[in-house]
Design a protein around this motif. Sequence first.
Motif, short mmCIF file in Angstrom:
data_model
loop_
_atom_site.label_atom_id
_atom_site.label_comp_id
_atom_site.label_asym_id
_atom_site.label_seq_id
_atom_site.Cartn_x
_atom_site.Cartn_y
_atom_site.Cartn_z
N LEU A 198 66.52 60.48 9.64
CA LEU A 198 66.50 60.95 7.88
C LEU A 198 65.01 62.14 8.21
N LEU A 199 63.78 61.00 8.55
CA LEU A 199 62.39 61.57 8.61
C LEU A 199 62.15 63.15 9.33
N ARG A 200 62.88 62.87 10.59
CA ARG A 200 62.79 64.51 10.88
C ARG A 200 63.85 65.11 10.57
N ILE A 201 64.24 65.34 9.50
CA ILE A 201 65.38 65.95 8.74
C ILE A 201 64.40 66.40 7.25
N ILE A 202 63.72 65.33 7.17
CA ILE A 202 63.10 65.76 5.72
C ILE A 202 61.12 66.48 6.76
N ALA A 203 61.55 66.59 7.68
CA ALA A 203 60.19 67.30 8.16
C ALA A 203 61.15 68.57 8.51
N GLY A 204 62.52 68.52 8.58
CA GLY A 204 62.19 70.24 8.68
C GLY A 204 62.95 70.53 10.27
N LEU A 205 63.14 69.39 11.47
CA LEU A 205 63.13 69.43 12.74
C LEU A 205 64.87 69.03 12.86
N GLU A 206 64.97 68.31 11.74
CA GLU A 206 66.81 68.57 12.25
C GLU A 206 67.37 69.38 10.67
N THR A 207 68.24 69.28 11.36
CA THR A 207 69.40 70.33 9.86
C THR A 207 70.48 68.68 9.69
N GLN A 208 70.58 68.42 8.52
CA GLN A 208 71.52 67.81 7.83
C GLN A 208 72.83 68.45 8.26
N ASP A 209 73.97 67.89 8.50
CA ASP A 209 75.05 68.28 8.90
C ASP A 209 76.12 68.47 6.61
N LYS A 210 75.63 67.90 6.46
CA LYS A 210 75.95 67.58 4.96
C LYS A 210 74.98 67.39 3.82
N GLY A 211 75.22 68.03 2.61
CA GLY A 211 73.46 67.80 1.59
C GLY A 211 73.39 68.11 1.66
N ASN A 212 72.44 68.01 0.19
CA ASN A 212 70.67 69.09 -0.39
C ASN A 212 69.83 68.23 0.30
N VAL A 213 68.46 68.88 0.13
CA VAL A 213 67.41 68.51 -0.04
C VAL A 213 66.37 69.40 -1.13
N PHE A 214 66.07 69.15 -2.36
CA PHE A 214 65.21 69.73 -3.45
C PHE A 214 63.68 69.48 -3.16
N PHE A 215 63.18 70.57 -3.70
CA PHE A 215 62.13 69.66 -3.54
C PHE A 215 61.24 69.99 -5.08
N ASN A 216 60.30 69.89 -6.19
CA ASN A 216 61.00 70.10 -7.86
C ASN A 216 62.00 70.58 -8.62
N ASN A 217 62.85 70.07 -7.48
CA ASN A 217 63.89 70.27 -7.92
C ASN A 217 64.46 71.68 -7.96
N ASN A 218 64.11 72.32 -6.89
CA ASN A 218 64.51 73.62 -6.20
C ASN A 218 64.87 73.36 -4.73
N LYS A 219 66.36 73.65 -4.94
CA LYS A 219 66.64 73.42 -2.75
C LYS A 219 66.14 74.09 -2.08
N ILE A 220 65.46 73.31 -0.88
CA ILE A 220 64.73 73.79 0.16
C ILE A 220 65.45 73.58 1.93
N ASP A 221 65.00 74.37 2.85
CA ASP A 221 65.52 74.34 3.84
C ASP A 221 64.77 73.94 5.15
N GLY A 222 65.05 73.91 5.86
CA GLY A 222 63.41 72.98 7.16
C GLY A 222 62.79 74.24 7.37
N ALA A 223 63.26 76.04 6.99
CA ALA A 223 61.70 76.49 7.44
C ALA A 223 60.65 76.21 6.43
N ARG A 224 61.06 76.05 5.26
CA ARG A 224 60.48 75.39 3.69
C ARG A 224 59.86 73.93 4.55
N LEU A 225 60.81 73.44 4.28
CA LEU A 225 60.23 71.91 4.72
C LEU A 225 59.12 72.15 5.72
#
Length: 238
Positions: free
Chosen positions: A46-73
Amino acid sequence: MNISLRLENIEKNYRAVKALDGVTLNFEGGKTIALLGINGAGKTTLLRIIAGLETQDKGNVFFNNNKIDGARLRQISTLVFQRTAMFNRSVYDNLAFGLKIRGKQVTEIKEEINQALHAVGLRDFEKRKAKKISGGEQQRVSLARAFLLNPKILLLDEPTANLDPNSATIIEKAIMDKAKDDRIIILATHNLGQAKRLANELVHIYEGKIIENASPQEFFNNPRSEITRKLINGELEF
């Protein structure tokens, strides 16, 4: 308005192993969240996904209500690993590397490094060889390096595991000081006492699922899950 992070239905598989199974969590700036769970529960994934070091197979991450990808994380978060890696250079050079890449001036770099080392109790360590100092001191340098990057999301994977009591106390104090800022701090720990001291919110992960999500008082005094009760009583093996 405080910053916010939302994980929505996150799943992650490693071949036949489901590391995360439908994880949904909300985090707010100015708070410290402790992830608890036995080995293999999914905390580090979970930490690695939030850090953008791993990519989830399903689901989404939002920062300040905007969908965000690994590069931005990777731009807004920093993960401090349990086992730190140091360049074979001085403590100063290890800390200055990231600041130089960001184009900061020498005088600014020196001032920021002095402040970061002071925060982790390592004043006057600039000229010491990073690989020659103790493990606890290296972990404190690693934390100082994360502070220098000033991430909006600070991620800590077992920040005081196997450290001497003095280093552990200094690291906990430094984390508490940083928690005063408008940032999100998420730490994975096996130390229930540490979680109670540092966190505003406790999250229990078991077999990739969120079992419990509560304030420290509710978590320890009135756990909803029998699995959490066993964790608190030391009946689950780490």
